[in-house]
Write a protein that holds these residues in place. Structure first.
Motif, PDB file in Angstrom:
ATOM      1  N   UNK A  89       1.806   2.594  10.539  1.00 37.19           N
ATOM      2  CA  UNK A  89       1.618   3.755   9.554  1.00 37.19           C
ATOM      3  C   UNK A  89       0.738   3.615   8.269  1.00 37.19           C
ATOM      4  N   UNK A  90       0.326   2.311   8.340  1.00 33.73           N
ATOM      5  CA  UNK A  90      -0.461   2.182   6.965  1.00 33.73           C
ATOM      6  C   UNK A  90      -1.949   2.424   6.888  1.00 33.73           C
ATOM      7  N   UNK A  91      -2.725   2.103   8.313  1.00 42.17           N
ATOM      8  CA  UNK A  91      -4.039   2.066   8.047  1.00 42.17           C
ATOM      9  C   UNK A  91      -4.765   3.449   7.643  1.00 42.17           C
ATOM     10  N   UNK A  92      -4.145   4.661   7.817  1.00 42.67           N
ATOM     11  CA  UNK A  92      -5.134   5.855   7.496  1.00 42.67           C
ATOM     12  C   UNK A  92      -4.152   6.558   6.298  1.00 42.67           C
ATOM     13  N   UNK A  93      -2.992   7.210   6.562  1.00 43.41           N
ATOM     14  CA  UNK A  93      -2.406   7.942   5.368  1.00 43.41           C
ATOM     15  C   UNK A  93      -2.104   7.263   4.283  1.00 43.41           C
ATOM     16  N   UNK A  94      -1.282   5.829   4.447  1.00 46.10           N
ATOM     17  CA  UNK A  94      -0.967   5.171   3.220  1.00 46.10           C
ATOM     18  C   UNK A  94      -2.127   4.573   2.601  1.00 46.10           C
ATOM     19  N   UNK A  95      -3.282   4.096   3.595  1.00 48.44           N
ATOM     20  CA  UNK A  95      -4.280   3.421   3.041  1.00 48.44           C
ATOM     21  C   UNK A  95      -4.972   4.660   2.024  1.00 48.44           C
ATOM     22  N   UNK A  96      -5.178   5.943   2.361  1.00 48.16           N
ATOM     23  CA  UNK A  96      -5.551   7.068   1.817  1.00 48.16           C
ATOM     24  C   UNK A  96      -4.866   7.384   0.423  1.00 48.16           C
ATOM     25  N   UNK A  97      -3.372   7.231   0.446  1.00 54.22           N
ATOM     26  CA  UNK A  97      -2.718   7.459  -0.779  1.00 54.22           C
ATOM     27  C   UNK A  97      -3.059   6.359  -1.608  1.00 54.22           C
ATOM     28  N   UNK A  98      -3.126   5.066  -1.012  1.00 52.53           N
ATOM     29  CA  UNK A  98      -3.175   3.933  -2.105  1.00 52.53           C
ATOM     30  C   UNK A  98      -4.597   3.786  -2.789  1.00 52.53           C
ATOM     31  N   UNK A  99      -5.777   4.470  -2.042  1.00 50.90           N
ATOM     32  CA  UNK A  99      -7.061   4.370  -2.707  1.00 50.90           C
ATOM     33  C   UNK A  99      -6.935   5.704  -3.669  1.00 50.90           C
ATOM     34  N   UNK A 100      -6.140   6.602  -3.554  1.00 48.61           N
ATOM     35  CA  UNK A 100      -6.227   7.986  -4.239  1.00 48.61           C
ATOM     36  C   UNK A 100      -5.486   7.584  -5.651  1.00 48.61           C
ATOM     37  N   UNK A 101      -4.430   6.931  -5.463  1.00 47.41           N
ATOM     38  CA  UNK A 101      -3.776   6.438  -6.693  1.00 47.41           C
ATOM     39  C   UNK A 101      -4.315   5.319  -7.516  1.00 47.41           C
ATOM     40  N   UNK A 102      -4.533   4.225  -6.853  1.00 51.24           N
ATOM     41  CA  UNK A 102      -5.055   3.014  -7.511  1.00 51.24           C
ATOM     42  C   UNK A 102      -6.372   2.833  -7.900  1.00 51.24           C
ATOM     43  N   UNK A 103      -7.160   3.321  -6.891  1.00 50.05           N
ATOM     44  CA  UNK A 103      -8.656   3.048  -7.205  1.00 50.05           C
ATOM     45  C   UNK A 103      -9.561   4.238  -7.850  1.00 50.05           C
ATOM     46  N   UNK A 104      -8.913   5.609  -7.271  1.00 54.26           N
ATOM     47  CA  UNK A 104      -9.644   6.428  -7.855  1.00 54.26           C
ATOM     48  C   UNK A 104      -9.077   7.089  -9.285  1.00 54.26           C
ATOM     49  N   UNK A 105      -7.758   7.307  -9.197  1.00 54.77           N
ATOM     50  CA  UNK A 105      -7.335   7.631 -10.306  1.00 54.77           C
ATOM     51  C   UNK A 105      -6.740   6.641 -11.357  1.00 54.77           C
ATOM     52  N   UNK A 106      -6.703   5.415 -11.015  1.00 53.62           N
ATOM     53  CA  UNK A 106      -6.170   4.255 -11.889  1.00 53.62           C
ATOM     54  C   UNK A 106      -4.901   4.715 -12.541  1.00 53.62           C
ATOM     55  N   UNK A 107      -3.990   5.119 -11.384  1.00 59.41           N
ATOM     56  CA  UNK A 107      -2.641   5.383 -12.074  1.00 59.41           C
ATOM     57  C   UNK A 107      -1.950   3.915 -12.477  1.00 59.41           C
ATOM     58  N   UNK A 108      -1.410   4.113 -13.627  1.00 56.90           N
ATOM     59  CA  UNK A 108      -0.563   2.933 -14.089  1.00 56.90           C
ATOM     60  C   UNK A 108       0.847   3.076 -14.387  1.00 56.90           C
ATOM     61  N   UNK A 109       1.578   2.039 -14.791  1.00 53.91           N
ATOM     62  CA  UNK A 109       3.111   2.398 -14.953  1.00 53.91           C
ATOM     63  C   UNK A 109       3.295   3.359 -16.169  1.00 53.91           C
ATOM     64  N   UNK A 110       4.127   4.262 -16.194  1.00 55.00           N
ATOM     65  CA  UNK A 110       4.301   5.216 -16.974  1.00 55.00           C
ATOM     66  C   UNK A 110       3.102   6.568 -17.072  1.00 55.00           C
ATOM     67  N   UNK A 112      -1.099  -3.942   2.229  1.00 55.53           N
ATOM     68  CA  UNK A 112      -0.067  -4.618   3.092  1.00 55.53           C
ATOM     69  C   UNK A 112       0.375  -5.574   2.155  1.00 55.53           C
ATOM     70  N   UNK A 113      -0.122  -6.227   1.099  1.00 59.48           N
ATOM     71  CA  UNK A 113       0.557  -7.002   0.408  1.00 59.48           C
ATOM     72  C   UNK A 113       1.697  -6.307  -0.654  1.00 59.48           C
ATOM     73  N   UNK A 114       1.137  -5.265  -0.886  1.00 60.75           N
ATOM     74  CA  UNK A 114       1.854  -4.405  -2.033  1.00 60.75           C
ATOM     75  C   UNK A 114       3.331  -4.137  -1.327  1.00 60.75           C
ATOM     76  N   UNK A 115       2.980  -3.675  -0.158  1.00 57.14           N
ATOM     77  CA  UNK A 115       4.202  -3.295   0.719  1.00 57.14           C
ATOM     78  C   UNK A 115       5.237  -4.351   1.106  1.00 57.14           C
ATOM     79  N   UNK A 116       4.461  -5.711   1.290  1.00 52.28           N
ATOM     80  CA  UNK A 116       5.393  -6.913   1.646  1.00 52.28           C
ATOM     81  C   UNK A 116       6.178  -7.327   0.476  1.00 52.28           C
ATOM     82  N   UNK A 117       5.588  -7.220  -0.920  1.00 50.30           N
ATOM     83  CA  UNK A 117       6.182  -7.721  -1.874  1.00 50.30           C
ATOM     84  C   UNK A 117       7.022  -6.924  -3.036  1.00 50.30           C
TER      85      UNK A 117
END
Length: 322
Positions: free
Chosen positions: A135-156, A280-285
């Motif tokens: 499930x991870x290489x397309x939809x989940x990877x897209x979401x990961x990049x949107x949140x953390x690479x582009x929007x720099x979403x942080x706790x809070x 992959x590491x994020x999901x694993x840990x």
């Protein structure tokens, strides 16, 4: 080998061009290898291909599918990164103007075996099942990049996700909540509310509803139907990340609000190999896992395609190899 492929193109009735049956074994160029597919996952990209978006009639028949997890020729369990850059490209693969995805120029992953560049393989974490990893290489990877690479979403951070049921939307909610963000979600279907809250959403609102306060970031995949609401939901200096437009691509720009409030509007497409390794590491840990709507044998792929086209899916549709 058995495969699911596009036999013809029909913009209005895409499933008429969907075929299941024998296809030739994959060709293996220099630097490529063959993966025996254990599981693959369905994406809207596959329906768009059947409509002729990114796939031309002279490329048919084309095996569909971008996502897969399987076993390489050494017996190692792997996950496939489906973005293929040009040979000389260095760095972020998604920025290569000549990049392509599996199932566009090269046969895709909805098959017993698939050829991929060796550099596109990543080790599958032992803590993830083959169904989850696919499930991870397309939809989940897209979401990961949107949140953390582009929007720099942080706790809070407070993040609004437009739409609640698709693969990207459910990934956004689960990943954002796992990272400590306050995730707000809009939906047209009240039945989705409890399920989204179960993924970690803090609040669920009716589509277009006035929010209690403006948000730090909006994740936009719907397009024209929600664009004005997305822009007007942002705080001054907030960020809108758009990775799709399922309801249409033409909308009022709201330019005066964009420049007056100094909003950041960013496009986002897929993700790099490095980001997939991080995901992959994020999901694993973290323990966060993909939301799987249903698991079907590959020879029942038509049922999965039909459910996705109807919008009768919450999360991902996964196929298991014959």
């Amino acid at each position: 080998m058995f495969a699911v492929y596009a036999e013809s193109i029909d913009a209005d009735d895409p499933l008429t061009g969907l075929a299941l049956g024998d296809r030739p074994e994959p060709e293996v160029p220099d630097g490529w290898t063959v993966v025996t597919v254990r599981t693959s996952a369905l994406n809207h990209h596959d329906l768009w291909s059947l409509r002729g978006v990114g796939l031309k009639p002279d490329q048919l028949p084309m095996i569909l599918g971008c996502d897969a997890a399987g076993v390489d020729e050494y017996g190692d369990e792997v996950v496939i990164h489906s973005v293929i850059p040009s040979a000389a490209w260095m760095g972020d693969e998604t920025l290569d103007p000549k990049r392509t995805l599996l199932s566009e120029l090269h046969p895709g992953t909805l098959a017993e075996r698939v050829a991929v560049p060796r550099r596109n393989l990543l080790p599958k974490p032992a803590g993830l099942s083959f169904e989850e990893a696919a499930c991870l290489p397309t939809a989940w990877l897209t979401a990961y990049r949107m949140l953390f690479t582009q929007a720099h979403v942080a706790p809070g951070s407070t993040v609004l996700v437009q739409g609640a049921s698709g693969g990207v939307a459910t990934a956004l909610v689960a990943l954002g909540a796992a990272a400590g963000a306050r995730m707000w979600v809009t939906t047209r279907d009240p039945d989705n509310g409890p399920r989204v809250l179960g993924l970690g959403a803090a609040e669920v609102f009716e589509s277009g509803a006035r929010l209690p306060e403006r948000v730090d970031a909006v994740m936009e995949t719907v397009g024209a139907a929600t664009w004005k609401h997305s822009i007007r939901s942002l705080r001054p200096g907030g960020t809108l990340v758009v990775s799709g437009a399922t309801s249409g691509r033409s909308a009022e720009t709201e330019l005066s609000r964009v420049y007056y409030l100094q909003l950041r509007v960013l496009g986002s497409t897929m993700g790099s190999r490095a980001e997939l390794a991080q995901l992959l590491r994020f999901c694993e840990y973290s323990g966060v896992r993909p939301v799987i709507d249903r698991v079907l044998p590959l020879d029942r792929a038509r049922d999965g395609f039909a459910a996705l086209e109807r919008g009768d899916v919450f999360g991902k549709v996964v196929f298991t190899a014959p």
